[in-house]
Scaffold this active site. Structure first.
Site, mmCIF file in Angstrom:
data_model
loop_
_atom_site.group_PDB
_atom_site.id
_atom_site.type_symbol
_atom_site.label_atom_id
_atom_site.label_comp_id
_atom_site.label_asym_id
_atom_site.label_seq_id
_atom_site.Cartn_x
_atom_site.Cartn_y
_atom_site.Cartn_z
ATOM 1 N N GLN A 218 57.359 15.959 -31.519
ATOM 2 C CA GLN A 218 57.735 17.347 -31.802
ATOM 3 C C GLN A 218 56.917 17.884 -32.979
ATOM 4 O OE1 GLN A 218 60.024 19.248 -29.957
ATOM 5 N NE2 GLN A 218 59.179 20.888 -31.197
ATOM 6 N N ASP B 262 52.688 16.689 -23.143
ATOM 7 C CA ASP B 262 52.494 18.037 -23.699
ATOM 8 C C ASP B 262 51.097 18.566 -23.364
ATOM 9 O OD1 ASP B 262 54.612 19.309 -24.950
ATOM 10 O OD2 ASP B 262 54.430 18.114 -26.782
ATOM 11 N N LYS C 230 65.449 19.344 -25.101
ATOM 12 C CA LYS C 230 64.611 18.495 -24.242
ATOM 13 C C LYS C 230 65.414 17.294 -23.748
ATOM 14 C CE LYS C 230 60.472 20.294 -26.354
ATOM 15 N NZ LYS C 230 59.451 20.240 -27.401
#
Ligand code: NAD
Length: 282
Positions: free
Chosen positions: A96, A119, A52
């Site tokens: 994460q 997200d 990422k």
């Protein structure tokens, strides 16, 4: 023989567009910023976080990594998120997953400002996805839709079967396909006659997390097969949820693992970070 859907190629095209948008934003004095938070030292999470950060560099997004020890408390993590919610240099916050077992993932996700939830896991954004009115696209399912669009595979009226009902993949995938007029069936660990349901699918999405779970007998001739799984087989080799060697000769399109869905998830994350920067700068 099936056509391979090349996620690397499609993700490069998406990232190129994002890079162009970043340049335009920078001309207006806006530098999109993403904070990536990693708790603990899970090796797979480390790889995802590195990928990422690399993608941010490629497209010109400013990124900051916060690596916290596995013993970090839920309060400490939420305090960091609250600080990032107020940080004007940060437009997107990505925590994460999975988090260590002593931390409530839901509480952490809900602490992220819906405007910075790149997200799209926060209840506000999930609700918007249900309504078909989204600011942020759920990264993996949206990446899959980009792959289908790139290959001109129309889902309208198709029989789409999704194996897996997770909040991250299965459920939002069903919503995106439904919004595009597909007839959607979601299967899961308690589904009866799974093979029979799958073998009627025009488009089959496998998000199970079990190596080579989908075998040739579960797939219709000429179907489109999207493999979301990222697994290690008994020899430690990376593989998907689909038994590629036996399924590929039977179908019309298939995504490989690696190089299929995985790169798309990150490309959509980049897209979402730009959207967040625009939203926060009107
Ligand atoms: P999850 O563990 O949350 O969900 C798995 C789903 O599979 C569950 O809904 C469960 O009901 C279903 N399932 C389990 N056993 C089954 C069975 N025998 N028959 C039918 N259904 C069964 O997993 P997830 O987060 O949705 O991820 C699924 C896979 O996709 C994992 O391999 C994960 O690593 C991968 N993944 C990849 C990306 C990517 O970018 N490529 C993104 C997210 C997840």
């Amino acid at each position: 023989m099936a056509k391979l859907i090349n996620g690397k190629e499609v993700s490069s095209a998406v990232k190129k567009k994002v890079g162009d948008e970043v340049l335009l934003l920078k001309q207006k004095g806006i530098i999109p910023g993403l904070a990536v938070v990693l708790v603990g030292d899970d090796p797979a999470s480390r790889i995802y976080v590195n990928n990422k950060k690399k993608a941010c560099e490629q497209v010109g997004i400013y990124s900051v990594e916060y690596t916290l020890p596995a013993a970090t408390t839920q309060n400490e993590l939420i305090n960091l998120i609250e600080k990032l919610n107020c940080d004007s240099k940060i437009n997107g916050i990505l925590v994460q997953l999975p988090l260590p077992a002593h931390i409530d993932e839901k509480a952490v996700i809900e602490a992220i400002s819906p405007l910075k939830d790149v997200d799209a896991f926060n209840a506000v954004n999930v609700g918007r996805i249900m309504q078909g009115d989204y600011r942020f696209l759920p990264c993996t399912p949206a990446g899959i839709m980009e792959l289908l669009d790139y290959e001109n595979i129309d889902v309208a009226g198709k029989n789409c079967v999704i194996i897996g009902r997770s909040n991250i993949v299965g459920k939002p995938m069903a919503m995106l396909m439904l919004h595009r007029d597909a007839t959607v069936t979601v299967c899961h660990s308690k589904t009866k006659n799974l093979a029979e349901i799958c073998s009627r699918a025009d488009i089959l999405v496998a998000a199970v997390g079990k190596p080579r779970f989908v075998t040739a007998d579960m797939v219709k001739d000429g179907a489109v097969v999207i493999d979301v799984g990222i697994n290690r087989d008994k020899d430690g080799k990376l593989c998907g949820d689909v038994a590629f060697d036996e399924v590929e000769p039977k179908v019309s399109y298939i995504t490989p693992v690696p190089g299929g869905v995985g790169p798309m998830t990150i490309a959509v994350l980049m897209k979402n970070t730009i959207t967040a920067a625009k939203l926060q700068n009107n």
